[in-house]
Design a protein around this motif. Structure first.
Motif, PDB file in Angstrom:
ATOM      1  N   MET A 145       0.790  -1.312  -0.199  1.00 60.97           N
ATOM      2  CA  MET A 145       0.136   0.053   0.091  1.00 60.97           C
ATOM      3  C   MET A 145       0.888   1.437   0.207  1.00 60.97           C
ATOM      4  N   VAL A 154      -3.289   9.214   1.740  1.00 62.04           N
ATOM      5  CA  VAL A 154      -3.800   7.983   2.157  1.00 62.04           C
ATOM      6  C   VAL A 154      -4.088   7.735   3.960  1.00 62.04           C
ATOM      7  N   TYR A 156      -5.824   5.355   7.294  1.00 61.60           N
ATOM      8  CA  TYR A 156      -6.425   4.072   7.471  1.00 61.60           C
ATOM      9  C   TYR A 156      -7.251   4.253   8.805  1.00 61.60           C
ATOM     10  N   THR A 210      -8.806   1.423   4.079  1.00 63.18           N
ATOM     11  CA  THR A 210      -8.178   2.728   3.372  1.00 63.18           C
ATOM     12  C   THR A 210      -8.929   3.596   3.018  1.00 63.18           C
TER      13      THR A 210
END
Length: 290
Positions: A145, A154, A156, A210
């Motif tokens: 990732m 990005v 999480y 994600t």
């Protein structure tokens, strides 16, 4: 908030402050297919590990590790990630980190298989190997990732990340426990489906964690186009797995994994002792009686 969409796409996560993300169904199907074939190749190779010695044992361990780590786990994850779509953003992948994630997957699979093969009856070693391999699988996924360039931010969901790691450990435990306990073709096929479901479950759970937020302004995304990598990975992965299965099933030897396993089980059974009174008289005993 999670929402759904039809017409060939399954939505993973969509939030007001984040970009809409989805999975392409074709890539989902191909990734699960890789997990099944890779699991089968790993199992038919693992059957031979405890029945081999020296260089042959090392070869079958490497074949099982490559099939499990490189095929069932890494290739499945990579194709699944290629099918990941984020509205309005161009996804690219950095090859160095992608290569590192492959090495991690194969290495932890080899370590787990080696430890369990040496201590097949030990629950403690199985648990330790499963935890180490599971954490390695999770490290492989999030390294992959990190290789994904989205031109944005990005993040999480921590709770789902923890869940994905737990699933990875459970998947590793299941894979290592199954690997040395199946002996028939029917059992191997069923076990391959179980392993593939566990591996795929870990991946898509992790992808659900994600969240992508677009960056400020127009940002050029560096890296390799994932669509150009998809056919290369699929051809190489399926070709290598086919060769491993061909060899393990007896394509280049006298007998396949299942035949070797049956013969080994037969030889391990202790012979029933013949009572003294039922043994035929020897020439020496006949001479004494006369």
């Amino acid at each position: 908030m999670i929402s759904g969409r039809f017409k060939g796409e399954h939505v993973i996560v969509a939030q007001a402050v984040h970009q809409h993300a989805s999975q392409d169904v074709l890539f989902v199907v191909v990734s699960i297919g890789l997990a099944v074939v890779g699991s089968f190749a790993a199992l038919v190779s693992a059957i031979r590990i405890p029945l081999s010695q020296g260089a042959a044992r090392i070869r079958w361990t490497l074949a099982a590790a490559l099939s499990l780590g490189g095929g069932a786990i890494w290739s499945m994850h990579f194709i699944g990630m290629i099918g990941y779509r984020v509205d309005g953003l161009d996804l690219r992948y950095g090859l160095p980190l992608t290569g590192v994630s492959l090495l991690i997957a194969v290495a932890v699979s080899a370590l787990g298989l080696t430890l369990v093969a040496r201590h097949q009856q030990s629950i403690g070693w199985l648990a330790l190997s499963g935890v180490v391999s599971g954490l390695g699988i999770a490290a492989m996924h999030y390294t992959g990732m990190a290789a994904m360039h989205v031109g944005g931010i990005v993040t999480y969901r921590h709770g789902i990340v923890v869940l994905s790691v737990l699933i990875a450990v459970a998947a590793a435990l299941a894979a290592l426990w199954i690997a040395f306990r199946v002996r028939t073709g029917r059992h191997v096929v069923a076990a391959s489906l179980v392993m593939a479901a566990a591996v795929s479950g870990m991946h898509y759970t992790a992808m659900a964690a994600t969240q992508v937020q677009a960056g400020a302004g127009e940002q050029e995304t560096a890296g390799t186009d994932p669509i150009s990598l998809a056919p290369i990975v699929c051809v190489i992965a399926f070709s290598v797995l086919a060769v491993v299965i061909f060899a393990a099933m007896g394509g280049v030897t006298e007998s396949g994994s299942f035949t070797v396993a049956r013969e080994s089980s037969r030889h391990r059974r202790p012979a029933s002792p013949v009572p003294v009174w039922s043994r035929p008289p020897t020439s020496e005993s006949q001479t004494r009686s006369s």
